[in-house]
Enzyme design. Structure first.
Site, PDB file in Angstrom:
ATOM      1  N   HIS B  96      14.267 -13.275 140.643  1.00 51.85           N
ATOM      2  CA  HIS B  96      12.685 -13.499 141.284  1.00 51.85           C
ATOM      3  C   HIS B  96      13.378 -13.541 142.834  1.00 51.85           C
ATOM      4  CE1 HIS B  96       8.982 -14.567 142.803  1.00 51.85           C
ATOM      5  NE2 HIS B  96       9.248 -15.838 143.052  1.00 51.85           N
ATOM      6  N   HIS B  98      11.467 -12.996 147.021  1.00 49.89           N
ATOM      7  CA  HIS B  98      10.453 -12.783 147.808  1.00 49.89           C
ATOM      8  C   HIS B  98      10.629 -11.728 148.738  1.00 49.89           C
ATOM      9  CE1 HIS B  98       7.459 -16.271 147.307  1.00 49.89           C
ATOM     10  NE2 HIS B  98       8.289 -16.139 146.087  1.00 49.89           N
ATOM     11  N   ASP B 121      15.084   7.732 138.617  1.00 52.26           N
ATOM     12  CA  ASP B 121      16.299   7.278 137.901  1.00 52.26           C
ATOM     13  C   ASP B 121      16.397   6.016 137.284  1.00 52.26           C
ATOM     14  OD1 ASP B 121      17.500   9.569 138.813  1.00 52.26           O
ATOM     15  OD2 ASP B 121      18.205   8.848 140.823  1.00 52.26           O
ATOM     16  N   HIS B 172       1.988 -12.690 144.803  1.00 51.24           N
ATOM     17  CA  HIS B 172       3.317 -13.457 144.856  1.00 51.24           C
ATOM     18  C   HIS B 172       4.443 -12.521 145.089  1.00 51.24           C
ATOM     19  CE1 HIS B 172       5.559 -16.975 142.512  1.00 51.24           C
ATOM     20  NE2 HIS B 172       6.287 -16.313 143.349  1.00 51.24           N
ATOM     21  N   TYR B 230      24.849  10.706 133.384  1.00 55.02           N
ATOM     22  CA  TYR B 230      25.219   9.987 134.786  1.00 55.02           C
ATOM     23  C   TYR B 230      26.060   8.723 134.238  1.00 55.02           C
ATOM     24  CZ  TYR B 230      24.338   7.515 138.936  1.00 55.02           C
ATOM     25  OH  TYR B 230      24.598   6.788 140.307  1.00 55.02           O
TER      26      TYR B 230
END
Lengths: 233, 233, 233, 233
Positions: B96, B98, B121, B172, B230
């Site tokens: 997580h 910001h 991708d 958020h 890939y």
């Protein structure tokens, strides 16, 4: 050993964080360290590049702008710092930068809207922007009046300087403060980030709403309320 | 030697990549390392700056938020991590941040449109943005409800968390995950890049279309399909 | 000592410049080094992070995509490189990135207008953007067709690949080339800068005109014409 | 020991600041050091990358573009520098970059409006942008005419080159100068920052006004007026 060596040292270290954080170019910006008990503060000397700055160059003044210690001229913004310390007994650090996005909002003469929880983690309202100063005040005791602009804006809008630790001066740039010079610098960096985020959000969606009240309260309280649970005890 | 030393170490190293990648400022952001077999995860302690973080500071909890190992308060977002691990048995890492552009889209309350092959991708649809949470949930078990917002949004839109490893929480910011903490952090960095690219594309051409289906399929399949070619075998 | 050790070395070094120049994230991007005399080229292996890349990992192929040397899978974009070398005998290096501003223009499906002398110092026309590929080609030999898109676009618009060393693939990103891998990488960096400058100019003034013909000619000729006087003899 | 070793050294060091400050890519940009007493200046050689530059590579010329010392070809912009030194006896340094935001304004063919005190700390008017050069001058003695564009623009607008130390050349980029090469480079960096701030302000608020006269005067005078109190005595 001078009486205020510790204050100068704290002031010096906080100033040196500004270039580290990418918040200043050349000699722009200044941080002061306040000592409310003794009624004095240490501040960066005027126009000295950060890479040449030394602890002993910090200037110590009382809240009426009398030099107590130091050989150099203090920052040209000294009177703004002094009057804020004099009026707001709960602060011990002030930081002033010309960081890019914060200045952009100040030049746009707009408060930075509270649009997300990053903002609400730090303050519960828009980041205020003072009105443009009148010509007679500009021509008068300018830097002293800059502090008055802030103090009056906070008073007339019933803002609490311990809850809102940042402001934009119209057409100039940001001032931030806190219970230490480090906290003031922290607030300078956070303000710059909030300024960029709000800028981008409104470019993406000019109709993006303000953050709703419940989310503001939740995020502000979990970090600053009496039952705060952010950080270590 | 504790039972979860390895988990803490993996968690610590993944957290330290966030400042390296320029995805966090100060204490913003947190990464956890999940151990689905033992039903536990390690997470960053709350409000500790990255430069002071130590391996032993990581907190280990079970998926019902009981602390198993560690002296410090876990991240304030811990409950969000716990509920995601509990429901999504295929993930072993959550990140997580910001980060600036991802937050900007979250504040704009908009999904990030799939506009190019860089996006395809990594995932085959727009990066989802949850609806704004209701006031009663915000005032209730907020961080727990944040996970519910994600889980419900994925369920009601029939999204597969193993194909779509990222989401924006309205107002958020982003949560990302994967089969390891490193993969979760990788997804945080990729999301930030996709967020900036989509932002710029729409500034250049507000009418730029979504990527056509054939290109989405081609790029997603060559990297993730059963005949993927890939990377190394 | 292998026959193509020198080619691999040149290829490796050129690839390592991409992260240095901030043009790639993680494994994005690839550079190849062509040897027209022997009809081969060395290219980055697929999906390997730059910090783990080693000279010996470079894969050498002929222009029909047969592996001549190397144990690893070559870049997933290999067929695009191969067909360009096969058709354009004057090039010895190709670079492909997902750099932010160049991708933004590609996603916007727009050529980058020539607006200043920085652009004219490098090429005399807008940076071309290929049309979107048809579904049957995408589902066919995709990477081979990507080269065909470039070749056809250059042919139908009578562009000279030795004067215009860069192109945007719609919804994908930039390919650049030159008489060496270093020149190809140089062109990637220049293209990214031109992409940002043109973006900003049009944000400032949406009606800003293209650069006038006399200035284009002057700047292009002083650097590339027969009487060029830029650089050392 | 050559007569102009000191001049070359000053010139070299000022040039090396351009990449440090992030103002140039590859060989873009050039700084010269002027010696008004001897009627000569040292300048960067043409097309040499900054990381390969050596003090002894600097070329010394008189104000009529005759080479006095040095083996290499001087910067392709040399004639622009020469004519400015010849006409403006008060300058001892000139800097030319292709910095991103300054070029963006030049390509937009717009002067950079004075919108804040950061700008007023350095000059009291908009940063001027010359008109586009006529075709016959472009085809004539181009770099010489570039200086004439600047000189004529300053004369016809009654600008003082000692108060306004920067200009944008339409569709090209910025030239800055000062009483030393370091001051010229300083002005290049400041100009780039002012260009970004003004750009962002107008994106936030397209109707944002120019800075009011009293604030311009106050900030310009406190740094440059006869009673200036910015900096050390």
């Amino acid at each position: 050993m001078g009486k205020y060596d510790h204050l100068k040292d704290t002031c010096y270290k906080a100033n040196m964080k500004l270039p580290e954080l990418g918040l200043v170019l050349y000699t722009f910006g200044n941080v002061s360290a306040g000592d409310q008990e003794n009624g004095v503060f240490a501040i960066k000397p005027s126009g000295v590049p950060y890479e040449e700055l030394r602890v002993q160059d910090m200037v110590v003044l009382d809240f009426d702008n009398n030099i107590i210690e130091g050989e150099m001229r203090p920052s040209s913004d000294t009177k703004t710092h002094a009057l804020l310390y004099k009026n707001w007994k709960g602060i011990s650090g002030i930081s002033h930068t010309h960081s890019t996005y914060a200045v952009a909002w100040a030049q746009a003469q707009k408060a930075i809207p509270i649009m997300g929880t990053t903002h609400a983690d730090h303050l519960a309202i828009d980041i205020p922007c003072t009105p443009v100063m009148s010509d007679d005040k500009i021509k008068g005791n300018y830097e002293h009046e800059t502090a008055n602009q802030i103090l009056n804006h906070f008073e007339s809008n019933q803002l609490n300087y311990q809850e809102v630790e940042m402001v934009l001066i119209s057409n100039h740039g940001p001032f931030t403060w806190g219970n230490s010079p480090d906290k003031a610098v922290y607030n300078s960096a956070v303000l710059e980030e909030l300024a960029e985020m709000a800028y981008l959000s409104l470019q993406i969606n000019p109709d993006a709403p303000h953050l709703k009240k419940a989310l503001i309260q939740k995020h502000y309280e979990r970090k600053h309320g009496k039952d705060a649970y952010y950080g270590q005890k």
